[in-house]
Design an enzyme around this catalytic site. Sequence first.
Site, PDB file in Angstrom:
ATOM      1  N   ALA A  78       0.842  -1.204   0.000  1.00 29.12           N
ATOM      2  CA  ALA A  78       0.000   0.000   0.000  1.00 29.12           C
ATOM      3  C   ALA A  78       0.868   1.241   0.000  1.00 29.12           C
ATOM      4  CB  ALA A  78      -0.929   0.006   1.214  1.00 29.12           C
ATOM      5  N   ASP A  79       0.317   2.306  -0.562  1.00 34.60           N
ATOM      6  CA  ASP A  79       0.996   3.592  -0.488  1.00 34.60           C
ATOM      7  C   ASP A  79      -0.040   4.709  -0.456  1.00 34.60           C
ATOM      8  OD1 ASP A  79       3.826   4.775  -0.633  1.00 34.60           O
ATOM      9  OD2 ASP A  79       2.693   6.034  -2.004  1.00 34.60           O
ATOM     10  N   THR A  80       0.202   5.685   0.407  1.00 34.64           N
ATOM     11  CA  THR A  80      -0.706   6.823   0.563  1.00 34.64           C
ATOM     12  C   THR A  80       0.014   8.106   0.169  1.00 34.64           C
ATOM     13  OG1 THR A  80      -1.917   5.717   2.334  1.00 34.64           O
ATOM     14  CG2 THR A  80      -2.151   8.108   2.186  1.00 34.64           C
TER      15      THR A  80
END
Length: 205
Positions: A78-80
């Site tokens: 995941a990456d935000t």
Amino acid sequence: MPVSDSATGPGLILASASPRRRDLLAQIGLVPRRIVAADLDEQPLAGELPRPYAERLAREKAAHVAAMLDEPALVLGADTVVALGRRILPKAEDRETARRCLSLLSGRRHTVLTAIAVRPTAAWPEGRAAERTVVSTVTFARLTERQIEALLDAGDWEGKAGGYALQGHAAAHIRFLSGSPSAVIGLPVFEVAQLLRGQKGAWLP
């Protein structure tokens, strides 16, 4: 019990050391078999826009960790990204970076993009790769210098994209949110559940 907790079935591996992502998985009854943080260069490429950047990193994190493992597993990356228009705001690793981010966000609407990707390891050929991206909109009230300093003193900006945490003190200054609160925190739980339901096995009811 989810297959991800089974000693014999494929395990869920989280490619992130983020405590908030572990907590969000626990919220929907998932405990990763292991945490294996992907050690990657997270600098944006020249001219890279926020959405492709988030999607690339999520994909690379999952693929990197999946390639490291010889056990049957499904790896979740995941990456935000916090973006002001086409501009990617940095993760705040120091007080001055957090101050600049908060000053930019003060009184303005911005976008939070969280991309997730799952990749099966070679030892679990029944699994399938899949990706989702969630786009949320957040608006800060106008912040005074005193309010910015109070947020900095609280310290929950450390390591956070855009210099704030929705689950922290900044929540008192967010006047509007459209989208997924869990995605803004770091992991869109509905979309994670959907990706797992699309895999072979009883990952989630």
